[in-house]
Design a protein around this motif. Structure first.
Motif, PDB file in Angstrom:
ATOM      1  N   LEU A   1      -0.123  12.649   4.533  1.00  8.81           N
ATOM      2  CA  LEU A   1       1.059  12.540   3.678  1.00  8.81           C
ATOM      3  C   LEU A   1       0.996  13.528   2.513  1.00  8.81           C
ATOM      4  CD1 LEU A   1       1.133   8.654   3.734  1.00  8.81           C
ATOM      5  CD2 LEU A   1       2.930  10.108   4.703  1.00  8.81           C
ATOM      6  N   PHE A   2      -0.203  13.693   1.951  1.00  8.06           N
ATOM      7  CA  PHE A   2      -0.404  14.649   0.852  1.00  8.06           C
ATOM      8  C   PHE A   2       0.013  16.054   1.279  1.00  8.06           C
ATOM      9  CE2 PHE A   2      -3.255  17.933  -0.881  1.00  8.06           C
ATOM     10  CZ  PHE A   2      -2.939  17.864  -2.230  1.00  8.06           C
ATOM     11  N   LYS A   3      -0.412  16.457   2.498  1.00 11.86           N
ATOM     12  CA  LYS A   3      -0.083  17.799   2.995  1.00 11.86           C
ATOM     13  C   LYS A   3       1.416  17.917   3.310  1.00 11.86           C
ATOM     14  CE  LYS A   3      -4.179  20.079   3.608  1.00 11.86           C
ATOM     15  NZ  LYS A   3      -5.133  19.190   3.004  1.00 11.86           N
ATOM     16  N   ALA A   4       1.965  16.890   3.958  1.00 11.15           N
ATOM     17  CA  ALA A   4       3.382  16.942   4.350  1.00 11.15           C
ATOM     18  C   ALA A   4       4.294  17.026   3.129  1.00 11.15           C
ATOM     19  CB  ALA A   4       3.735  15.725   5.196  1.00 11.15           C
ATOM     20  N   PHE A   5       3.966  16.236   2.108  1.00  8.80           N
ATOM     21  CA  PHE A   5       4.828  16.176   0.917  1.00  8.80           C
ATOM     22  C   PHE A   5       4.370  17.129  -0.183  1.00  8.80           C
ATOM     23  CE2 PHE A   5       6.120  12.105   2.807  1.00  8.80           C
ATOM     24  CZ  PHE A   5       7.496  12.207   2.663  1.00  8.80           C
ATOM     25  N   ASN A   6       3.435  17.991   0.158  1.00 10.85           N
ATOM     26  CA  ASN A   6       3.015  19.042  -0.769  1.00 10.85           C
ATOM     27  C   ASN A   6       2.612  18.483  -2.129  1.00 10.85           C
ATOM     28  OD1 ASN A   6       2.421  21.634  -1.393  1.00 10.85           O
ATOM     29  ND2 ASN A   6       4.510  22.260  -1.860  1.00 10.85           N
ATOM     30  N   GLY A   7       1.789  17.423  -2.099  1.00 11.67           N
ATOM     31  CA  GLY A   7       1.196  16.963  -3.350  1.00 11.67           C
ATOM     32  C   GLY A   7       1.830  15.771  -4.022  1.00 11.67           C
ATOM     33  N   LYS A   8       2.827  15.121  -3.388  1.00 10.80           N
ATOM     34  CA  LYS A   8       3.419  13.929  -4.022  1.00 10.80           C
ATOM     35  C   LYS A   8       2.461  12.741  -3.990  1.00 10.80           C
ATOM     36  CE  LYS A   8       8.331  14.819  -3.779  1.00 10.80           C
ATOM     37  NZ  LYS A   8       9.499  14.794  -2.905  1.00 10.80           N
ATOM     38  N   PHE A   9       1.521  12.791  -3.073  1.00 12.87           N
ATOM     39  CA  PHE A   9       0.474  11.767  -3.007  1.00 12.87           C
ATOM     40  C   PHE A   9      -0.781  12.332  -3.689  1.00 12.87           C
ATOM     41  CE2 PHE A   9       3.419  10.581   0.210  1.00 12.87           C
ATOM     42  CZ  PHE A   9       3.313   9.204   0.366  1.00 12.87           C
ATOM     43  N   PRO A  10      -1.603  11.482  -4.311  1.00 11.85           N
ATOM     44  CA  PRO A  10      -2.836  11.993  -4.918  1.00 11.85           C
ATOM     45  C   PRO A  10      -3.731  12.625  -3.842  1.00 11.85           C
ATOM     46  CG  PRO A  10      -2.453   9.688  -5.523  1.00 11.85           C
ATOM     47  CD  PRO A  10      -1.466  10.023  -4.459  1.00 11.85           C
ATOM     48  N   ASN A  11      -4.446  13.664  -4.213  1.00 10.99           N
ATOM     49  CA  ASN A  11      -5.347  14.330  -3.264  1.00 10.99           C
ATOM     50  C   ASN A  11      -6.705  13.645  -3.282  1.00 10.99           C
ATOM     51  OD1 ASN A  11      -6.283  16.206  -1.441  1.00 10.99           O
ATOM     52  ND2 ASN A  11      -6.702  17.776  -2.966  1.00 10.99           N
ATOM     53  N   ALA A  12      -7.189  13.261  -2.112  1.00 14.89           N
ATOM     54  CA  ALA A  12      -8.522  12.663  -2.015  1.00 14.89           C
ATOM     55  C   ALA A  12      -9.436  13.633  -1.261  1.00 14.89           C
ATOM     56  CB  ALA A  12      -8.444  11.328  -1.290  1.00 14.89           C
TER      57      ALA A  12
ATOM     58  N   ILE B   1       0.836  -1.209   0.000  1.00 16.23           N
ATOM     59  CA  ILE B   1       0.000   0.000   0.000  1.00 16.23           C
ATOM     60  C   ILE B   1       0.870   1.259   0.000  1.00 16.23           C
ATOM     61  CG2 ILE B   1      -1.703   1.332   1.326  1.00 16.23           C
ATOM     62  CD1 ILE B   1      -2.820  -1.322   2.364  1.00 16.23           C
ATOM     63  N   SER B   2       1.986   1.223   0.747  1.00 18.43           N
ATOM     64  CA  SER B   2       2.828   2.420   0.850  1.00 18.43           C
ATOM     65  C   SER B   2       3.404   2.806  -0.510  1.00 18.43           C
ATOM     66  CB  SER B   2       3.941   2.215   1.876  1.00 18.43           C
ATOM     67  OG  SER B   2       4.855   1.242   1.425  1.00 18.43           O
ATOM     68  N   ASN B   3       3.613   1.829  -1.374  1.00 16.34           N
ATOM     69  CA  ASN B   3       4.075   2.129  -2.733  1.00 16.34           C
ATOM     70  C   ASN B   3       2.911   2.528  -3.640  1.00 16.34           C
ATOM     71  OD1 ASN B   3       6.999   1.666  -2.699  1.00 16.34           O
ATOM     72  ND2 ASN B   3       6.439  -0.410  -2.132  1.00 16.34           N
ATOM     73  N   ASP B   4       1.811   1.798  -3.524  1.00 20.25           N
ATOM     74  CA  ASP B   4       0.635   2.089  -4.367  1.00 20.25           C
ATOM     75  C   ASP B   4       0.063   3.475  -4.099  1.00 20.25           C
ATOM     76  OD1 ASP B   4       0.921  -0.420  -5.402  1.00 20.25           O
ATOM     77  OD2 ASP B   4      -0.753  -1.318  -4.295  1.00 20.25           O
ATOM     78  N   MET B   5       0.186   3.936  -2.846  1.00 22.02           N
ATOM     79  CA  MET B   5      -0.417   5.224  -2.461  1.00 22.02           C
ATOM     80  C   MET B   5       0.122   6.396  -3.269  1.00 22.02           C
ATOM     81  SD  MET B   5      -0.620   5.230   1.678  1.00 22.02           S
ATOM     82  CE  MET B   5      -1.680   6.652   1.899  1.00 22.02           C
ATOM     83  N   LEU B   6       1.361   6.268  -3.743  1.00 22.88           N
ATOM     84  CA  LEU B   6       1.969   7.359  -4.512  1.00 22.88           C
ATOM     85  C   LEU B   6       1.377   7.463  -5.913  1.00 22.88           C
ATOM     86  CD1 LEU B   6       5.537   6.768  -3.217  1.00 22.88           C
ATOM     87  CD2 LEU B   6       4.490   9.040  -3.308  1.00 22.88           C
ATOM     88  N   LEU B   7       0.753   6.386  -6.371  1.00 16.69           N
ATOM     89  CA  LEU B   7       0.238   6.341  -7.737  1.00 16.69           C
ATOM     90  C   LEU B   7      -1.274   6.446  -7.801  1.00 16.69           C
ATOM     91  CD1 LEU B   7       2.390   3.249  -8.784  1.00 16.69           C
ATOM     92  CD2 LEU B   7       2.927   5.655  -9.229  1.00 16.69           C
ATOM     93  N   ASP B   8      -1.941   5.824  -6.841  1.00 13.94           N
ATOM     94  CA  ASP B   8      -3.402   5.709  -6.909  1.00 13.94           C
ATOM     95  C   ASP B   8      -4.056   6.191  -5.622  1.00 13.94           C
ATOM     96  OD1 ASP B   8      -3.456   4.321  -9.457  1.00 13.94           O
ATOM     97  OD2 ASP B   8      -2.640   2.604  -8.368  1.00 13.94           O
ATOM     98  N   LYS B   9      -5.345   6.516  -5.740  1.00 17.74           N
ATOM     99  CA  LYS B   9      -6.116   6.879  -4.549  1.00 17.74           C
ATOM    100  C   LYS B   9      -6.536   5.586  -3.839  1.00 17.74           C
ATOM    101  CE  LYS B   9      -7.976  11.197  -6.380  1.00 17.74           C
ATOM    102  NZ  LYS B   9      -9.181  12.034  -6.526  1.00 17.74           N
ATOM    103  N   ILE B  10      -5.618   5.073  -3.029  1.00 15.31           N
ATOM    104  CA  ILE B  10      -5.850   3.791  -2.349  1.00 15.31           C
ATOM    105  C   ILE B  10      -7.066   3.885  -1.416  1.00 15.31           C
ATOM    106  CG2 ILE B  10      -4.862   2.181  -0.654  1.00 15.31           C
ATOM    107  CD1 ILE B  10      -3.792   1.871  -3.503  1.00 15.31           C
ATOM    108  N   SER B  11      -7.307   5.086  -0.877  1.00 14.19           N
ATOM    109  CA  SER B  11      -8.454   5.239   0.033  1.00 14.19           C
ATOM    110  C   SER B  11      -9.779   5.115  -0.711  1.00 14.19           C
ATOM    111  CB  SER B  11      -8.393   6.594   0.744  1.00 14.19           C
ATOM    112  OG  SER B  11      -8.491   7.662  -0.176  1.00 14.19           O
ATOM    113  N   GLU B  12      -9.731   5.030  -2.035  1.00 14.60           N
ATOM    114  CA  GLU B  12     -10.944   4.781  -2.813  1.00 14.60           C
ATOM    115  C   GLU B  12     -10.923   3.398  -3.441  1.00 14.60           C
ATOM    116  OE1 GLU B  12     -11.230   7.935  -5.671  1.00 14.60           O
ATOM    117  OE2 GLU B  12     -11.485   9.481  -4.134  1.00 14.60           O
ATOM    118  N   GLU B  13      -9.732   2.861  -3.658  1.00 14.66           N
ATOM    119  CA  GLU B  13      -9.613   1.645  -4.460  1.00 14.66           C
ATOM    120  C   GLU B  13      -9.354   0.378  -3.654  1.00 14.66           C
ATOM    121  OE1 GLU B  13      -6.733   2.383  -7.521  1.00 14.66           O
ATOM    122  OE2 GLU B  13      -7.722   4.239  -8.135  1.00 14.66           O
TER     123      GLU B  13
END
Length: 237
Positions: free
Chosen positions: A122-133, A93-105
């Protein structure tokens, strides 16, 4: 239990009024100060318990970004979900989270609530490296037309919303039978993240925008119909 008994169900009717719907990028109150302190420690931040409460979140963002995004995701996932997921699942999941909205999928939808708040931290901390949900909050009233005075459950709310939301809505398309018949809606607990009761007839719900978008509330007021199986009805009466 005889066949006739099994087939029994109760048809309930409510007047539903939607008073407010909003879209948010985080859920207030999900992370407590103690969570921030525990996470700071998990990210090797010294003397985490001496940080002033108002600075905790900012310090955590800084501590998180000392790590690679997938490593940071693994630490937060382990902190929050190690009772539910094994190390292999967390690594995946930690790898998939960078590519996909895991909280939806993610296939286990009862984890979506936690995965959303982990993702957004993580999205806020990394300023957008994670998809925004996003999440949807709705305030509504639900008044029984036939004198029902029992507990209103997540299942009853979802079934009753069927008439007032767009036919494009994902819940209506994926769970047509559960929404429109007496079939038990097992997934209701995972679909609706929170159902908060304000008083006898006023409620607030929290869910993912994936399940219910603001624009999918098509009617501000409508008749809600809810079919429950007999055993469900007896539990709620």
């Amino acid at each position: 239990m005889g066949v006739g008994k099994e087939a029994k169900h109760k048809h309930m009717n409510f007047t539903i009024t939607i008073t407010n719907v909003s879209t948010v990028e985080e859920l207030p109150g999900y992370w407590k100060d103690q969570d921030y302190i525990n996470l700071l420690e998990a990210f090797n931040f010294p003397d985490a318990n001496t940080v002033k409460p108002e600075n905790l979140r900012e310090m955590l963002h800084m501590a998180i970004t000392d790590f690679e995004p997938n490593e940071a995701a693994e630490i937060v996932l382990t902190y929050k979900l190690s009772k539910r997921l094994n190390e292999g699942q967390i690594a995946q999941i930690s790898n998939d989270m960078l590519l996909d909205k895991i909280s939806e999928e993610y296939p286990e939808i009862d984890l979506h609530h936690d995965l959303f708040s982990i993702n957004q931290l993580l999205f806020k901390a990394f300023n957008g490296k994670f998809p925004n949900a996003k999440a949807t909050l709705a305030d509504f009233s639900m008044v029984s037309k036939d004198g029902f005075a029992g507990e209103i459950t997540k299942e009853m709310v979802l079934k009753s919303l069927n008439n007032g939301i767009s036919d494009r809505n994902l819940i209506k398309r994926l769970f047509t039978e559960q929404m429109t018949t007496a079939k038990k809606f097992e997934e209701a607990d995972g679909v609706l993240w929170e159902l908060n009761k304000k008083d006898a007839t006023n409620f607030n719900l929290v869910t993912s925008e994936y399940w219910l978008k603001k624009e999918e509330f098509e009617q501000p007021e409508f008749e809600g119909h809810c079919l429950l199986t007999e055993d469900e009805e007896s539990r709620n009466s």
